[in-house]
Write a protein that holds these residues in place. Structure first.
Motif, PDB file in Angstrom:
ATOM      1  N   LEU A 117      87.592 -41.415 -86.803  1.00  0.00           N
ATOM      2  CA  LEU A 117      87.492 -42.564 -87.557  1.00  0.00           C
ATOM      3  C   LEU A 117      88.259 -44.108 -87.333  1.00  0.00           C
ATOM      4  CD1 LEU A 117      85.610 -41.814 -90.727  1.00  0.00           C
ATOM      5  CD2 LEU A 117      84.924 -41.513 -88.427  1.00  0.00           C
ATOM      6  N   LYS A 118      87.865 -44.682 -87.000  1.00  0.00           N
ATOM      7  CA  LYS A 118      88.862 -46.280 -87.061  1.00  0.00           C
ATOM      8  C   LYS A 118      88.029 -46.892 -88.033  1.00  0.00           C
ATOM      9  CE  LYS A 118      86.280 -46.400 -82.586  1.00  0.00           C
ATOM     10  NZ  LYS A 118      86.212 -46.653 -81.758  1.00  0.00           N
ATOM     11  N   PRO A 119      89.398 -46.804 -88.818  1.00  0.00           N
ATOM     12  CA  PRO A 119      88.529 -47.545 -90.435  1.00  0.00           C
ATOM     13  C   PRO A 119      89.285 -49.143 -90.294  1.00  0.00           C
ATOM     14  CG  PRO A 119      90.533 -46.496 -90.725  1.00  0.00           C
ATOM     15  CD  PRO A 119      90.017 -45.866 -89.473  1.00  0.00           C
ATOM     16  N   GLU A 120      88.523 -50.082 -90.554  1.00  0.00           N
ATOM     17  CA  GLU A 120      88.792 -51.182 -90.567  1.00  0.00           C
ATOM     18  C   GLU A 120      88.698 -52.429 -92.060  1.00  0.00           C
ATOM     19  OE1 GLU A 120      86.173 -54.288 -88.544  1.00  0.00           O
ATOM     20  OE2 GLU A 120      86.415 -52.243 -87.428  1.00  0.00           O
ATOM     21  N   VAL A 121      89.575 -53.179 -92.848  1.00  0.00           N
ATOM     22  CA  VAL A 121      88.721 -53.812 -94.137  1.00  0.00           C
ATOM     23  C   VAL A 121      87.462 -54.385 -93.661  1.00  0.00           C
ATOM     24  CG1 VAL A 121      89.111 -55.309 -95.673  1.00  0.00           C
ATOM     25  CG2 VAL A 121      91.333 -53.987 -94.531  1.00  0.00           C
ATOM     26  N   VAL A 122      86.671 -53.265 -94.408  1.00  0.00           N
ATOM     27  CA  VAL A 122      85.567 -54.439 -94.268  1.00  0.00           C
ATOM     28  C   VAL A 122      84.333 -54.992 -95.527  1.00  0.00           C
ATOM     29  CG1 VAL A 122      82.966 -53.715 -94.016  1.00  0.00           C
ATOM     30  CG2 VAL A 122      84.336 -52.507 -92.932  1.00  0.00           C
ATOM     31  N   ASP A 123      83.762 -56.236 -95.396  1.00  0.00           N
ATOM     32  CA  ASP A 123      83.544 -56.942 -96.622  1.00  0.00           C
ATOM     33  C   ASP A 123      82.004 -56.392 -96.920  1.00  0.00           C
ATOM     34  OD1 ASP A 123      82.409 -59.330 -98.026  1.00  0.00           O
ATOM     35  OD2 ASP A 123      82.644 -60.650 -97.299  1.00  0.00           O
ATOM     36  N   PRO A 124      81.981 -55.636 -97.162  1.00  0.00           N
ATOM     37  CA  PRO A 124      80.345 -54.905 -97.196  1.00  0.00           C
ATOM     38  C   PRO A 124      79.223 -56.329 -97.397  1.00  0.00           C
ATOM     39  CG  PRO A 124      81.214 -54.637 -98.979  1.00  0.00           C
ATOM     40  CD  PRO A 124      82.575 -54.686 -98.528  1.00  0.00           C
ATOM     41  N   GLY A 125      79.161 -56.813 -98.628  1.00  0.00           N
ATOM     42  CA  GLY A 125      78.568 -58.146 -98.857  1.00  0.00           C
ATOM     43  C   GLY A 125      78.259 -58.998 -96.967  1.00  0.00           C
ATOM     44  N   THR A 126      78.543 -59.297 -96.584  1.00  0.00           N
ATOM     45  CA  THR A 126      78.612 -59.872 -95.226  1.00  0.00           C
ATOM     46  C   THR A 126      78.218 -59.038 -94.571  1.00  0.00           C
ATOM     47  OG1 THR A 126      80.521 -61.725 -95.729  1.00  0.00           O
ATOM     48  CG2 THR A 126      79.541 -61.627 -93.519  1.00  0.00           C
ATOM     49  N   ARG A 127      78.651 -57.670 -94.173  1.00  0.00           N
ATOM     50  CA  ARG A 127      78.270 -56.564 -92.966  1.00  0.00           C
ATOM     51  C   ARG A 127      76.540 -56.276 -93.645  1.00  0.00           C
ATOM     52  NH1 ARG A 127      80.630 -54.495 -88.149  1.00  0.00           N
ATOM     53  NH2 ARG A 127      82.451 -55.332 -89.953  1.00  0.00           N
ATOM     54  N   LEU A 128      76.035 -56.647 -94.847  1.00  0.00           N
ATOM     55  CA  LEU A 128      75.278 -56.030 -95.620  1.00  0.00           C
ATOM     56  C   LEU A 128      74.632 -56.423 -95.318  1.00  0.00           C
ATOM     57  CD1 LEU A 128      76.408 -53.720 -98.629  1.00  0.00           C
ATOM     58  CD2 LEU A 128      75.137 -52.429 -96.047  1.00  0.00           C
ATOM     59  N   ASP A 129      74.591 -58.050 -95.098  1.00  0.00           N
ATOM     60  CA  ASP A 129      73.536 -59.229 -95.221  1.00  0.00           C
ATOM     61  C   ASP A 129      73.053 -59.078 -93.398  1.00  0.00           C
ATOM     62  OD1 ASP A 129      71.933 -61.657 -95.780  1.00  0.00           O
ATOM     63  OD2 ASP A 129      73.812 -62.686 -94.428  1.00  0.00           O
ATOM     64  N   ALA A 130      74.025 -58.925 -92.663  1.00  0.00           N
ATOM     65  CA  ALA A 130      73.801 -58.936 -91.635  1.00  0.00           C
ATOM     66  C   ALA A 130      72.529 -57.615 -90.765  1.00  0.00           C
ATOM     67  CB  ALA A 130      74.886 -58.938 -90.471  1.00  0.00           C
ATOM     68  N   PHE A 131      73.292 -57.111 -91.482  1.00  0.00           N
ATOM     69  CA  PHE A 131      72.674 -55.475 -91.564  1.00  0.00           C
ATOM     70  C   PHE A 131      70.738 -55.312 -91.981  1.00  0.00           C
ATOM     71  CE2 PHE A 131      71.431 -50.828 -92.471  1.00  0.00           C
ATOM     72  CZ  PHE A 131      71.441 -50.498 -91.156  1.00  0.00           C
ATOM     73  N   GLY A 132      70.638 -56.063 -92.347  1.00  0.00           N
ATOM     74  CA  GLY A 132      69.463 -56.265 -92.826  1.00  0.00           C
ATOM     75  C   GLY A 132      68.458 -57.421 -92.620  1.00  0.00           C
ATOM     76  N   GLU A 133      69.074 -58.707 -91.383  1.00  0.00           N
ATOM     77  CA  GLU A 133      68.250 -59.120 -90.991  1.00  0.00           C
ATOM     78  C   GLU A 133      68.075 -57.918 -89.725  1.00  0.00           C
ATOM     79  OE1 GLU A 133      67.730 -61.880 -90.913  1.00  0.00           O
ATOM     80  OE2 GLU A 133      68.169 -62.019 -93.005  1.00  0.00           O
ATOM     81  N   VAL A 134      69.107 -57.192 -89.083  1.00  0.00           N
ATOM     82  CA  VAL A 134      68.839 -56.292 -87.992  1.00  0.00           C
ATOM     83  C   VAL A 134      67.452 -55.832 -88.056  1.00  0.00           C
ATOM     84  CG1 VAL A 134      69.253 -54.278 -86.477  1.00  0.00           C
ATOM     85  CG2 VAL A 134      70.697 -56.305 -87.076  1.00  0.00           C
ATOM     86  N   LEU A 135      67.908 -55.006 -89.435  1.00  0.00           N
ATOM     87  CA  LEU A 135      66.644 -53.853 -89.983  1.00  0.00           C
ATOM     88  C   LEU A 135      65.188 -54.604 -90.389  1.00  0.00           C
ATOM     89  CD1 LEU A 135      67.607 -52.081 -92.905  1.00  0.00           C
ATOM     90  CD2 LEU A 135      67.172 -51.161 -90.612  1.00  0.00           C
ATOM     91  N   ILE A 136      65.220 -55.560 -90.430  1.00  0.00           N
ATOM     92  CA  ILE A 136      63.793 -56.568 -90.605  1.00  0.00           C
ATOM     93  C   ILE A 136      63.112 -56.692 -89.205  1.00  0.00           C
ATOM     94  CG2 ILE A 136      62.414 -58.772 -91.111  1.00  0.00           C
ATOM     95  CD1 ILE A 136      64.623 -59.586 -92.720  1.00  0.00           C
ATOM     96  N   ARG A 137      63.970 -56.587 -87.588  1.00  0.00           N
ATOM     97  CA  ARG A 137      63.618 -56.658 -87.067  1.00  0.00           C
ATOM     98  C   ARG A 137      63.617 -54.511 -86.215  1.00  0.00           C
ATOM     99  NH1 ARG A 137      67.830 -60.708 -86.477  1.00  0.00           N
ATOM    100  NH2 ARG A 137      69.129 -59.260 -85.013  1.00  0.00           N
ATOM    101  N   THR A 138      64.189 -54.660 -86.429  1.00  0.00           N
ATOM    102  CA  THR A 138      64.409 -52.714 -85.823  1.00  0.00           C
ATOM    103  C   THR A 138      62.564 -51.691 -85.781  1.00  0.00           C
ATOM    104  OG1 THR A 138      65.800 -52.503 -85.804  1.00  0.00           O
ATOM    105  CG2 THR A 138      65.454 -50.961 -85.494  1.00  0.00           C
ATOM    106  N   LEU A 139      62.885 -52.238 -87.945  1.00  0.00           N
ATOM    107  CA  LEU A 139      61.536 -51.039 -88.213  1.00  0.00           C
ATOM    108  C   LEU A 139      60.628 -51.685 -88.908  1.00  0.00           C
ATOM    109  CD1 LEU A 139      63.155 -50.322 -92.065  1.00  0.00           C
ATOM    110  CD2 LEU A 139      63.578 -49.544 -89.962  1.00  0.00           C
TER     111      LEU A 139
END
Length: 630
Positions: free
Chosen positions: A346-368
């Motif tokens: 793994l290549k760990p990095e510091v992640v802000d889950p709020g920002t990451r999940l908000d963007a991820f949700g947008e991707v899912l809306i277009r994907t699913l």
């Protein structure tokens, strides 16, 4: 007129008489030279039962049993006291009521100044209760000795302070083979194996028992005939009533049969595991192999078409893009396998889950698809986490795809995140209101290659990747489901207090990247040629060698801006090379490459920059820039 000295003598005698009469725990009285009683005190009245007028003038032999009278004991006592100056013994005597008592007797002769015998002083103490207690203790000890001796399943015996055997029970004889007369007085180290004796285990055992109050082990021991057996051993220190250590109690049980049973059980479990593994591999050929064959079909077909000289440039670009995309999918599939086995570097990095999940949700809306409604429920001020961002998104994507499969007619997928204060962690969950999972299947969903999908429709690695990623990140993955209601897959990942990495440094390094001197170390000829060509395309001057030893030889004569080395190589590995360079030249920039290595998976390569194989121009450029920026 009374003489003063006579008066003083009488007063002293009266005091002595008062003193003697006041003693009630001892019978203190005088006998004349023939053994007749002359005086009688309160103690004599109390435990012999006679009043003064009943006994004074009588011979003291009336207190003796018929057996002692027949043996001439009274006369023997007086003769011994006169001849030796004292008689002392314990024996039975008779009370006035005929009952027997145990007494401790002292008889001293009373002599005149000229040496003539005036009589005897006799002191008797009733020790009946003490004798009863001694007898009870003796009988108890005998019963305990009989109990210990009757035990056949345990060797129970004592050791002195030096470790020598002081007693031996039947269990010890049965287990170890020695008779009591063969082993008592011998050191208990003879029961130990030669390797344990060399290691000093007998002394360690006694010292541990002395220091910690107990020693307990399971180990091999040696019988009299030289055969070995497995023993469970307990050694306890033994202290006297004053707390002083007087020896050790040792209990040994033969557990050879139990150990054999455990070994057989472990072998059976290993056989079952091997069978399950082979079954899993069989399922793998129906899922993974199917997917890989599809990928290879695209690669081979595109490569053959690219060989046509008259191929239009548009189609050439299309086939090259197909190969690139297929290679990426193959890499992703391999990453799932490695993540499941917790071998993915793994290549760990510091992640802000709020920002990451908000963007991820947008991707899912277009994907699913339109029939799936994606909702977000993100708590404010979510803590930062340290994780491989790509693997995190892959895990969430796998969970979302599984949720979509459970919603064939449409439904809701809820992505939520919250801080878990008691665990100092962030919990991210993907929930659906779909069909749910039956209980008999739910417990298997994290198993390798387990899938309910038809052959060729799934590899069974989606939830396995989630489980492996969570564990490797230091957290855990969980699943909860109710058949007909829905399923929730959650990731609990530890909070980090690190700050997010500033990518401006990396971008600045890329902007300022000029021509570089690179030493390439790669043992595989094809990979070495490919990497050399790619580095040349990235404006680098490259010297390529096939081993770490060859690299050290060149580095001893000149320096490079960057040493780019594979990790897994015969002889000295790339990680060994990097460690050597860090010692000899801490300023040397190093970049390591690997598809998989035990060192990376176990964390041994922590602190070095690593690029994952297969790498392309973009990933290699970013990795080199990061290495230069550090």
């Amino acid at each position: 007129m009374t003489d003063r000295s006579t008066f003083d003598t009488q007063a002293t005698e009266q005091k002595y008489q008062l003193l003697v009469n006041a003693v009630s725990d001892y019978a203190i009285y005088m006998l004349d030279p023939t053994g007749r009683i002359v005086t009688w005190n309160a103690g004599a009245r109390r435990f012999k039962g006679y009043e003064d007028h009943e006994i004074i003038g009588e011979h003291f032999s009336r207190f003796f049993t018929p057996e002692d009278l027949a043996a001439g004991m009274p006369a023997c006592i007086l003769r011994t006291a006169y001849e030796e100056g004292r008689y002392e013994a314990e024996g039975q005597r008779i009370r006035k009521d005929g009952t027997l008592i145990w007494v401790h007797v002292v008889v001293d002769p009373i002599l005149a100044e000229d040496g003539n015998l005036l009589g005897f002083a006799k002191i008797t103490r009733d020790i009946t209760e003490r004798r009863k207690a001694d007898r009870a203790l003796y009988e108890s000890e005998q019963r305990f000795r009989m109990l210990v001796q009757s035990v056949k399943e345990y060797a129970i015996y004592m050791l002195d302070l030096e470790g020598r055997v002081t007693n031996w029970n039947a269990g010890a004889q049965a287990i170890k083979g020695y008779l009591a007369n063969e082993i008592i007085g011998e050191h208990f180290s003879r029961f130990y194996t030669e390797e344990d004796r060399v290691r000093g285990e007998p002394d360690i055992a006694l010292e541990t028992s002395r220091r910690e109050g107990r020693y307990e082990r399971e180990a091999e021991r040696v019988r009299k005939d030289g055969t070995r057996f497995w023993a469970h051993v307990v050694i306890d220190p033994v202290h006297d009533e004053n707390g002083s250590l007087i020896g050790f109690a040792k209990i040994t049980r033969d557990i050879t049969e139990r150990r054999h049973a455990q070994n057989e059980l472990e072998q059976a479990r290993a056989a079952v595991f091997q069978s399950q593994k082979m079954q899993a591999l069989g399922e793998l050929t129906g899922g993974i192999a199917h997917d890989f064959n599809n990928l290879m079909t695209v690669v081979r077909g595109s490569a053959e078409l690219l060989q046509k000289e008259d191929l239009p440039s548009e189609k050439r670009r299309r086939y090259v893009r197909a190969i690139t995309e297929t290679a990426d999918r193959a890499t992703a599939l391999t990453a799932k396998l490695l993540a499941f086995g917790r071998r993915q570097a793994l290549k760990p990095e510091v992640v802000d889950p709020g920002t990451r999940l908000d963007a991820f949700g947008e991707v899912l809306i277009r994907t699913l698809g339109d029939h799936i409604q994606v909702q977000l429920d993100l708590a404010p001020d979510l803590w930062l986490i340290e994780a491989d961002a790509a693997e995190l998104e892959t895990a969430l994507l796998n969970a979302a795809f599984n949720a979509r499969e459970a919603l064939p007619d449409g439904g809701i997928i809820l992505i939520s995140a919250s801080n878990i204060a008691e665990e100092q962690a962030v919990r991210i969950a993907v929930a659906d209101n779909g069909q749910g999972i039956p209980g008999d299947i739910l417990e298997k969903v994290f198993d390798p290659f387990f899938t309910t999908k038809p052959v060729g429709k799934g590899t069974g690695l989606g939830l396995s990747q989630i489980h492996g990623f969570a564990a490797q990140t230091g957290g855990r993955a969980e699943i909860a489901s109710q058949f007909g209601v829905g399923t929730t897959v959650s990731l609990t990942l530890p909070r980090t207090h690190k700050l997010a990495e500033n990518n401006v440094i990396v971008q600045s390094a890329i902007a300022n990247w000029e021509r570089l001197d690179v030493l390439l170390v790669e043992d595989n000829d094809n990979v070495r040629q490919f990497a050399r060509a790619m580095l040349a395309e990235l404006r680098a001057d490259v010297i390529a060698v096939e081993s770490a030893e060859a690299a050290l030889d060149i580095l001893s004569r000149r320096s490079f801006d960057l040493v780019f080395s594979d990790i897994v190589m015969p002889g000295m590995t790339g990680l060994d090379l990097a460690r050597r360079l860090r010692q000899t030249d801490p300023t040397q920039r190093i970049l390591l490459a690997t598809g998989y290595s035990r060192e990376v998976a176990s964390g041994e390569a922590a602190g070095f920059d690593i690029v994952q194989k297969p790498y392309g121009a973009d990933s290699l450029t970013a990795a080199i820039s990061l290495a230069l920026a550090r």
